[in-house]
Write an enzyme that holds these catalytic residues in place. Sequence first.
Site: not given
Lengths: 439, 90
Positions: A127-128, A131, A137
């Site tokens: 997930h990170e 980014h 998101h």
Amino acid sequence: YALSGLKWHKTDLTWSIHSYPTSSVSQGMVDTLIAHALKAWSDVAPINFRRQQSDGSRGEGGGDIRVSFAKLLHNDGYPFDGEGGTLAHAFFPGLDEVSGDTHFDDHEIWSYGGDGSTTDLFTVAVHEFGHALGLSHSSSDPSIMRPYYQGPVEDIRKFKLELDDRLAIQQLYGARDNAETDQPGVGVDPDPPLFPSPPPRRPTKYPELSFNERCQGSFDAVANIRGEVFFFKGEHFWRTKRDGSLVSLRPALITNFWMGLPTGTKVDAVYERKIDSRIIFFIGSQYWVFKDTTAMSGYPRPLSDWKMRTQSGELVDRVDAAFIWAHNGKTYLFSGGQFWRFDESQNREGVIKEPDQQYPRTNDLWGGMPTHMDDIITWGEGDAYFFKDNFYWVLENGGINQEYVSPKSTSIDWLRCPAPPTTSTPEIPGNPKQCVCAF
Amino acid sequence: RASPDPNQYSRAVDWLSRYGYLPPPDPRTSKLQTKEGIEQAIRVMQRFGGIQETGLMDKETLKLMSTPRCSLPDIVGGEDMRRRRRRRKR
């Protein structure tokens, strides 16, 4: 998915680990999990990750994506909050020193595939890194970019990004050549192909209509749609704006704008429904309901839905003209010298219409108007405009049976055509022997 | 329907601000959030999180707010962008 608006302008990226968690995951395992988390993204996009050894400092070294585990305040302005709450964050790509940096809250009990009392490092890292590569998101489910912790995956070696995430990363960096999504039929992934092949190019074909075509009148249909007047003729239409100017002197192809109408036909009548602004097209014995410029599903439907029977009891098989009379808000359909009135404020969703009682009536009730008009619109202060050949007649708001109405030139007043030096005069409806010098 | 306790309410407003659903508080103007503004923010948060849109701090919403998560906001610069766009229009 959502993009941050930032991306790396290179595809060879370096990464490093600057600190390790104090929880029980070994350093070797952290290295493996981080490498696999990056691989999830490089499997589907042409990005190459190369590990760089950390010099142990928070200075310039360490590459593009610098991973660290930290507690509470950790000098980036975004303190962590102890166990639970926020788990990690990463900085979007860019030229800043912190761009791409990925921080994990060291108050969490990091694990690999642990139970509910621990936090899975692999899924949080995937997930990170999303980014760190430029993704924001996503509200889609499933997506690794949902903001909430989603727990561990079964086997990190088999982990594959969901379609939403693949579309997002490939929007930024393109698709990797050997990406599974580029090989339809391979594997069992039922996702649709990523980027459908574009349809064959459709270069704008300019109609071979002469200048005179616009100025000759005799339109199949005329309609006031959202305050603009559309003139339909054959396979083309012209459009005048609210200020009376033409959008273009050139006609447009009807089927290029009004999606869902059949080609090779001509429109008989059109009107915009008052209650919901849907646009109704009549062609032969069928009708279409449009939402904006696209036909709604379930159409065309037969004209018999409208239950229009002639005075001799036959079902009507075509419509000559249609309009909503501002005087009473009712819908009027005309065919073969007769007309029917409908109250569309009722039966909003139904397709079966019932004309008002005592209809049909004969068109000569509209005194001073042509009895076999091309079409009718409401315009201006609620006046009804009747179009026939290259002329139009104005029936003032609420009026009916006006004694004499002077016809005017449609081509001059509506389609920006020059006035001819001389012109023949039209017959006056209802009194064909009388002549008028209209111009 | 029982109203949420003040602490819970203030924590929720803080949460909504932190993740971009409400504009950040401005200490200079002591800007107060309107009830409608908070309700709307909760709706957006519920929609984003895939739970029923009630506009209320119900059980599901509080549960989602207490779920561990990434600390980046969900709505990035929404209010700022809206304000800027309005200013440009003017």
